[in-house]
Design a protein around this motif. Structure first.
Motif, short mmCIF file in Angstrom:
data_model
loop_
_atom_site.label_atom_id
_atom_site.label_comp_id
_atom_site.label_asym_id
_atom_site.label_seq_id
_atom_site.Cartn_x
_atom_site.Cartn_y
_atom_site.Cartn_z
N ALA A 1 0.84 -1.28 0.11
CA ALA A 1 0.13 -0.03 -0.03
C ALA A 1 0.85 1.37 -0.08
O ALA A 1 0.34 2.22 -0.56
CB ALA A 1 -1.07 -0.01 1.16
N GLN A 2 2.06 1.06 0.82
CA GLN A 2 2.93 2.42 0.79
C GLN A 2 3.49 2.78 -0.63
O GLN A 2 3.69 3.64 -1.00
CB GLN A 2 3.87 2.13 1.96
N SER B 1 0.88 4.03 -2.77
CA SER B 1 0.57 5.26 -2.46
C SER B 1 1.78 6.57 -2.79
O SER B 1 1.45 7.55 -3.66
CB SER B 1 0.63 5.48 -0.95
N THR B 2 2.93 5.74 -2.64
CA THR B 2 3.91 6.64 -2.95
C THR B 2 4.23 6.95 -4.64
O THR B 2 4.48 8.05 -5.00
CB THR B 2 5.50 6.01 -2.58
N SER C 1 1.60 6.92 -6.40
CA SER C 1 0.35 7.56 -7.06
C SER C 1 -0.34 6.75 -8.23
O SER C 1 -0.56 7.05 -9.07
CB SER C 1 0.57 8.96 -7.42
N PHE D 1 -7.26 1.75 -5.80
CA PHE D 1 -6.37 2.80 -5.72
C PHE D 1 -6.69 3.61 -6.90
O PHE D 1 -6.47 3.38 -8.10
CB PHE D 1 -4.91 2.29 -5.49
N GLY E 1 -2.89 6.80 -5.84
CA GLY E 1 -2.13 6.36 -4.52
C GLY E 1 -3.10 6.32 -3.44
O GLY E 1 -2.66 5.78 -2.61
N GLU E 2 -4.44 6.71 -3.46
CA GLU E 2 -5.33 6.57 -2.32
C GLU E 2 -6.20 5.45 -2.58
O GLU E 2 -6.97 5.32 -3.62
CB GLU E 2 -6.10 8.04 -2.09
N SER F 1 -7.44 8.32 4.78
CA SER F 1 -6.39 8.28 3.97
C SER F 1 -5.73 6.82 4.17
O SER F 1 -5.96 6.02 5.30
CB SER F 1 -5.13 9.21 4.59
N THR F 2 -4.88 6.36 3.15
CA THR F 2 -4.68 5.05 2.85
C THR F 2 -3.64 4.54 4.27
O THR F 2 -3.93 3.35 4.59
CB THR F 2 -3.90 4.71 1.57
#
Length: 162
Positions: A69-70, A73-74, A76, A96, A99-100, A143-144
């Motif tokens: 997930a990180q 997210s990073t 996008s 997603f 990134g969210e 937020s994720t």
């Protein structure tokens, strides 16, 4: 630790390369019926989880959902993350957008509760396919990363009780 950094760097490089060559749209999001099979009349049931078709795939034992997930997210990323159990049956999906995480589904839950259920999977595999989540609606409004961390905290608390 250095090996982990090199592996993450290689994954990020691969994602960037694939993003440049990615098609603009994908099929429908796997939607789980009581039998846990995707409702996609065009493709056979197993094909939506084909690792060869995924933009990113791997084992949950080597990359946790939190790390995954990180990464998404990073970078996008926009797409569908599908989690499969050890028998390659779908355990859930996370959608997603830039990134969210906007949506999560299991066979019995949707939204934040589905995220909590999906995070319990420590083994199995994952696939990520880039593209819009066709037919998805926003069911996750947090937020994720805080949501994922909260889900891990709940899993740890349940493990302590058992």
């Amino acid at each position: 630790a250095l090996l982990g950094c090199l592996t993450l760097s290689a994954i990020l490089y691969d994602i960037r390369q694939r993003r440049e060559n990615a098609p603009q749209s994908y099929g429908v999001i796997p939607d789980f019926s009581p039998s846990l099979m995707p409702l996609d009349p065009i493709r056979p049931a197993d094909s939506s989880y084909d690792i060869a078709e995924a933009d990113l795939a791997g084992a949950l034992s080597s990359m946790s959902l939190g790390s995954l997930a990180q990464l998404l997210s990073t970078e996008s990323e926009t797409g569908v993350l599908t989690i499969l159990d050890d028998q390659r049956h779908p355990a859930g999906t996370m959608i997603f957008v830039k990134g969210e995480m906007i949506d999560a589904k299991t066979s019995s839950k949707r939204g934040v509760e589905a995220v909590y259920e999906i995070v319990r999977n420590k083994t199995g595999t994952f696939t990520f396919k880039r593209g819009p989540g066709i037919g998805s609606q926003r069911t996750v409004h947090q937020s994720t990363m805080p949501l994922i961390l909260d889900a891990y905290r709940m899993v740890d608390e349940r493990a302590k009780k058992d």
